[in-house]
Design a protein around this motif. Sequence first.
Motif, short mmCIF file in Angstrom:
data_model
loop_
_atom_site.label_atom_id
_atom_site.label_comp_id
_atom_site.label_asym_id
_atom_site.label_seq_id
_atom_site.Cartn_x
_atom_site.Cartn_y
_atom_site.Cartn_z
N GLY A 118 -5.94 -1.58 -1.82
CA GLY A 118 -5.89 -1.00 -3.28
C GLY A 118 -7.00 -0.99 -3.82
N VAL A 119 -7.24 -0.26 -4.83
CA VAL A 119 -8.37 -0.36 -5.50
C VAL A 119 -8.15 -0.07 -7.07
CG1 VAL A 119 -9.14 2.02 -4.90
CG2 VAL A 119 -10.80 0.35 -5.82
N ARG A 137 -5.90 3.12 -1.21
CA ARG A 137 -7.05 3.24 -0.88
C ARG A 137 -6.99 4.35 0.45
NH1 ARG A 137 -12.53 -0.40 -0.24
NH2 ARG A 137 -14.27 1.51 0.00
N THR A 138 -6.22 4.40 1.16
CA THR A 138 -5.74 5.03 2.35
C THR A 138 -5.40 6.55 1.76
OG1 THR A 138 -4.90 3.24 3.38
CG2 THR A 138 -4.32 5.68 4.39
N LEU A 187 -7.28 -6.34 -2.63
CA LEU A 187 -8.56 -5.76 -3.27
C LEU A 187 -9.58 -6.17 -2.30
CD1 LEU A 187 -8.17 -6.68 -7.00
CD2 LEU A 187 -8.10 -4.20 -5.82
N GLN A 202 -8.63 2.16 -10.45
CA GLN A 202 -9.17 3.20 -10.75
C GLN A 202 -8.45 3.53 -12.43
OE1 GLN A 202 -8.55 6.51 -8.16
NE2 GLN A 202 -9.80 5.62 -6.76
N ALA A 246 0.75 -1.02 0.14
CA ALA A 246 0.04 -0.05 0.14
C ALA A 246 0.96 1.36 -0.17
CB ALA A 246 -0.88 0.04 1.24
N GLY A 269 -9.35 -3.76 0.87
CA GLY A 269 -9.24 -2.48 0.44
C GLY A 269 -8.02 -1.72 0.64
#
Length: 326
Positions: free
Chosen positions: A290-291, A300-301, A285, A293, A237, A288
């Motif tokens: 990472g996501v 995601r943080t 995933l 886009q 992350a 959460g």
Amino acid sequence: MAPPWLHFIERPFPSANMVLIAGPRPVLVDPGFGSDRAATADLLRGAGIPPERLALIVNTHYHSDHIGGNYALQHTYGLPVAAHAAEAAQVNARDPQTGMAVWLDQPIEPYTVQQPLHDGDEVDTGAVRLRVVHTPGHTRGHITLYAPAEQILIAGDALHAADVPWINRFGEGADALEQALATLDRLAALPLRWACSGHGPAITDPAAAIAKTRRRYTQWQQAPEQLAWHACKRIFAYALMIRDGLPEAEVRPYLLNRSWFADYSRHVFGVEPAAFVERFLAEILRVGAGVWQDRRLVARTPHIPPPPGWIAAPTRPQDWPAPTRH
């Protein structure tokens, strides 16, 4: 509540929180990630102590999110740095293992430690004397700073309110988790009413934070894969944060070229890295961390991506110039 001499500054990733200790000899604890150098200087000025007035930088430990700001402050203002003696020796020797920068693939620009610290030493700002407490686990040279009269701890990554510190047995030794548990015992023995965490909010109930962290670490002793998953998620992350994400086509090659990923794949999960990638990404995933886009995997943080071209000096410790004296 913090006393008037302590400014606790909560920061978004990629920087850690920093603590400014006022007094005739002001001290800055953990100046953040290197790309946030301008924000660091602005925060200091906003707190009424511009960078040129600082007497000392103290590092709780040598990870890039805590010490990356050393370079700009030392290079621009000639500020001395203090750190635990073991980590100071690595930094000044330009040891390739410094900060686990190469293994983690995290850039750290060069700096020198002028003041090695040991357990029981004191850092004196003229307004308060802070006791150095050696608190290994997250790193072997991790330190915290303790103000006995106020029962306040500057905890770095030894303790958090909203999470638990990640533990790296590859970089910090097979006994890193046991060292972290011993650190919790030591912190529990201190009269504590409030603490500054290296990430997230201040710790208003240190005893509860210590108990929560101890429960998690005890679980990890029985389930080493959980410890490894926690570490891998944090490492990856953070990689996404400091790279402003990765295009879909680059994610797999990136992982397969990382030493940390190979070590965890082979030595904890028992598979070759190529066979672990899809399982790893599915977990990233799922939780959460990472996501996707626009076909790009991003963290995601909440964080502030480093601007392009921010690096001004060599970022691998083995490539740093010889230590300088200030």
